[in-house]
Design a protein around this motif. Structure first.
Motif, PDB file in Angstrom:
ATOM      1  N   SER A 280       0.859  -1.181   0.000  1.00 49.63           N
ATOM      2  CA  SER A 280       0.000   0.000   0.000  1.00 49.63           C
ATOM      3  C   SER A 280       0.897   1.233   0.000  1.00 49.63           C
ATOM      4  O   SER A 280       2.106   1.133  -0.261  1.00 49.63           O
ATOM      5  CB  SER A 280      -0.923  -0.020   1.222  1.00 49.63           C
ATOM      6  OG  SER A 280      -1.861   1.035   1.154  1.00 49.63           O
TER       7      SER A 280
ATOM      8  N   PHE B  61       1.498   4.943   2.322  1.00 47.03           N
ATOM      9  CA  PHE B  61       1.275   6.000   3.303  1.00 47.03           C
ATOM     10  C   PHE B  61       2.510   6.886   3.274  1.00 47.03           C
ATOM     11  O   PHE B  61       3.638   6.376   3.231  1.00 47.03           O
ATOM     12  CB  PHE B  61       1.067   5.431   4.710  1.00 47.03           C
ATOM     13  CG  PHE B  61      -0.051   4.433   4.807  1.00 47.03           C
ATOM     14  CD1 PHE B  61      -1.368   4.831   4.681  1.00 47.03           C
ATOM     15  CD2 PHE B  61       0.221   3.083   5.015  1.00 47.03           C
ATOM     16  CE1 PHE B  61      -2.399   3.918   4.769  1.00 47.03           C
ATOM     17  CE2 PHE B  61      -0.796   2.158   5.103  1.00 47.03           C
ATOM     18  CZ  PHE B  61      -2.119   2.573   4.972  1.00 47.03           C
TER      19      PHE B  61
ATOM     20  N   SER C 115       4.922   0.467   2.807  1.00 43.92           N
ATOM     21  CA  SER C 115       3.641   0.537   3.519  1.00 43.92           C
ATOM     22  C   SER C 115       2.806  -0.690   3.173  1.00 43.92           C
ATOM     23  O   SER C 115       2.921  -1.238   2.064  1.00 43.92           O
ATOM     24  CB  SER C 115       2.865   1.793   3.123  1.00 43.92           C
ATOM     25  OG  SER C 115       3.619   2.957   3.359  1.00 43.92           O
TER      26      SER C 115
ATOM     27  N   GLU D 205      -1.193  -2.795   3.839  1.00 45.27           N
ATOM     28  CA  GLU D 205      -2.508  -2.993   4.432  1.00 45.27           C
ATOM     29  C   GLU D 205      -2.485  -4.368   5.075  1.00 45.27           C
ATOM     30  O   GLU D 205      -1.968  -5.334   4.487  1.00 45.27           O
ATOM     31  CB  GLU D 205      -3.617  -2.933   3.380  1.00 45.27           C
ATOM     32  CG  GLU D 205      -3.764  -1.586   2.692  1.00 45.27           C
ATOM     33  CD  GLU D 205      -4.476  -0.556   3.548  1.00 45.27           C
ATOM     34  OE1 GLU D 205      -4.887  -0.902   4.679  1.00 45.27           O
ATOM     35  OE2 GLU D 205      -4.612   0.595   3.095  1.00 45.27           O
TER      36      GLU D 205
ATOM     37  N   GLU E 167      -9.801  -6.715   5.788  1.00 46.17           N
ATOM     38  CA  GLU E 167      -8.828  -5.660   6.049  1.00 46.17           C
ATOM     39  C   GLU E 167      -9.085  -5.049   7.434  1.00 46.17           C
ATOM     40  O   GLU E 167     -10.215  -4.715   7.770  1.00 46.17           O
ATOM     41  CB  GLU E 167      -8.943  -4.575   4.981  1.00 46.17           C
ATOM     42  CG  GLU E 167      -7.992  -3.403   5.180  1.00 46.17           C
ATOM     43  CD  GLU E 167      -8.264  -2.274   4.210  1.00 46.17           C
ATOM     44  OE1 GLU E 167      -8.057  -1.107   4.593  1.00 46.17           O
ATOM     45  OE2 GLU E 167      -8.700  -2.547   3.074  1.00 46.17           O
TER      46      GLU E 167
ATOM     47  N   GLY F 178      -3.731  -0.350   8.768  1.00 47.98           N
ATOM     48  CA  GLY F 178      -2.612   0.019   7.907  1.00 47.98           C
ATOM     49  C   GLY F 178      -1.336   0.100   8.728  1.00 47.98           C
ATOM     50  O   GLY F 178      -1.364   0.433   9.912  1.00 47.98           O
TER      51      GLY F 178
END
Length: 347
Positions: free
Chosen positions: A254, A256, A262, A264, A287, A290
């Motif tokens: 992911s 960030f 990064s 999830e 999910e 994060g």
């Protein structure tokens, strides 16, 4: 008063009046009020007779006083008897109304319990506390620098828009994430660092799964040799404690601004055990949060040498965990304090 004959006639009339009126009274309060109207030394019909003693000739005063005292004594006895009677009746009615039947089953006492969000928060704090994490309580009113700039969020990032953030002034805002707490901690102390930062956060977002105010918990570890493997191992323990011992985690790439790489974090569906159901939308995974390795830019901005130290960070939505854990499909149920919902949840 002209003579004793006139007095006798007047006293007879008063006596007759009292006798009739007493039959109309039905409680002790009415007796008290009527008694005052008769016996009061200034305004009472009997009480005021003694004030006329000065008008009576000396030779008649003795007889006058005797007759007045006689009716005073009679009236007092009548009032006392009736007052005793009514008070006994009133006491009996009170006893009847307050009487307890000890053979009846007792009333069921309802035991209160903590709000689901509070229960989950306490569980998460206990889990990470057992791993050696300290707790840092941040500020709900935060500077733009700590909420965005120090976390490597650029000026043109959508998260800074008025549509997403509650600004109080160009410099101050209601924090949108507890991630701002990690900057305060890293500025204040050198590694090793191991903290969680729970608290309320605020975003301009409102639907079945989002609220303008919700609870979040930031986790931060900074030390030598910290990697994603440490993150996954730690989160494995967390999800197994929350959702069950057979729950597994999965990391997906992911992005960030404050972590690189990064991820999830998904957990295997604890309802269908990975087979696919409505909760996991047929995928077998859900999910939950994060996370990632702390961006070197963030470490350097806090005065930490990124060549020596590395870190990991994760953000947990406490209401999201509560909704998944207790099967709640609308976040608003957690803010309405509906006892029909809350009574079903007690860990």
């Amino acid at each position: 008063m002209a003579d004793l004959g006139e007095l006798s006639e007047k006293l007879a009339g008063i006596k007759q009046e009292i006798t009739v009126e007493l039959t109309k009274l039905d409680n002790s309060k009415a007796v008290f009020e009527y008694r005052k109207s008769i016996m009061d030394s200034k305004t009472g019909k009997i009480g005021s007779l003694m004030r006329e003693m000065g008008k009576i000739p000396n030779e008649l005063k003795s007889e006058y006083g005797k007759k007045v005292n006689e009716i005073r004594g009679w009236a007092t006895a009548e009032f006392d008897a009736l007052e005793v009677k009514f008070k006994e009746q009133e006491m009996q009615r009170r006893y009847e109304s307050e009487k307890i039947d000890v053979t009846l089953p007792s009333k069921k006492l309802t035991r209160g319990n903590l709000h689901p969000t509070t229960q989950v928060r306490n569980q998460i704090v206990d889990i990470f506390g057992s791993m050696g994490f300290a707790i840092y309580e941040g500020n709900e009113i935060e500077k733009d620098y700590y909420n965005f700039t120090a976390l490597n969020i650029p000026q043109d990032h959508p998260a800074r828009d008025m549509q997403d953030t509650f600004y109080l002034s160009p410099e101050f805002l209601l924090r949108t994430q507890t991630s701002s707490g990690q900057i305060h901690v890293m500025e204040a102390q050198q590694p090793p660092i191991k903290i969680i930062s729970p608290g309320k956060v605020f975003r301009s977002d409102d639907d079945a799964t989002h609220s303008p105010m919700f609870s979040q918990m930031e986790g931060l570890v900074v030390d030598k040799g910290i990697t994603l493997c440490d993150l996954q191992g730690m989160l494995d323990v967390f999800v197994q404690k929350i959702f069950g011992e057979d729950t597994k985690t999965r990391l997906r790439p992911s992005y960030f601004p404050f972590t690189e790489p990064s991820v999830e974090v998904d957990v295997s569906c604890f309802q269908c055990k990975g087979c696919g159901c409505k909760l996991c939308k047929g995928t077998g995974w859900i999910e939950v949060l994060g996370a990632g390795v702390v961006n070197n830019t963030v470490l350097e901005g806090c005065g930490i040498d990124s060549n020596v130290y590395s870190g990991l960070a994760f953000g947990i939505g406490i209401e999201r965990i509560a909704m998944l854990k207790y099967g709640i499909n609308n976040i608003k149920l957690l803010f309405e304090s509906d006892l029909r919902v809350l009574d079903q949840i007690d860990d």
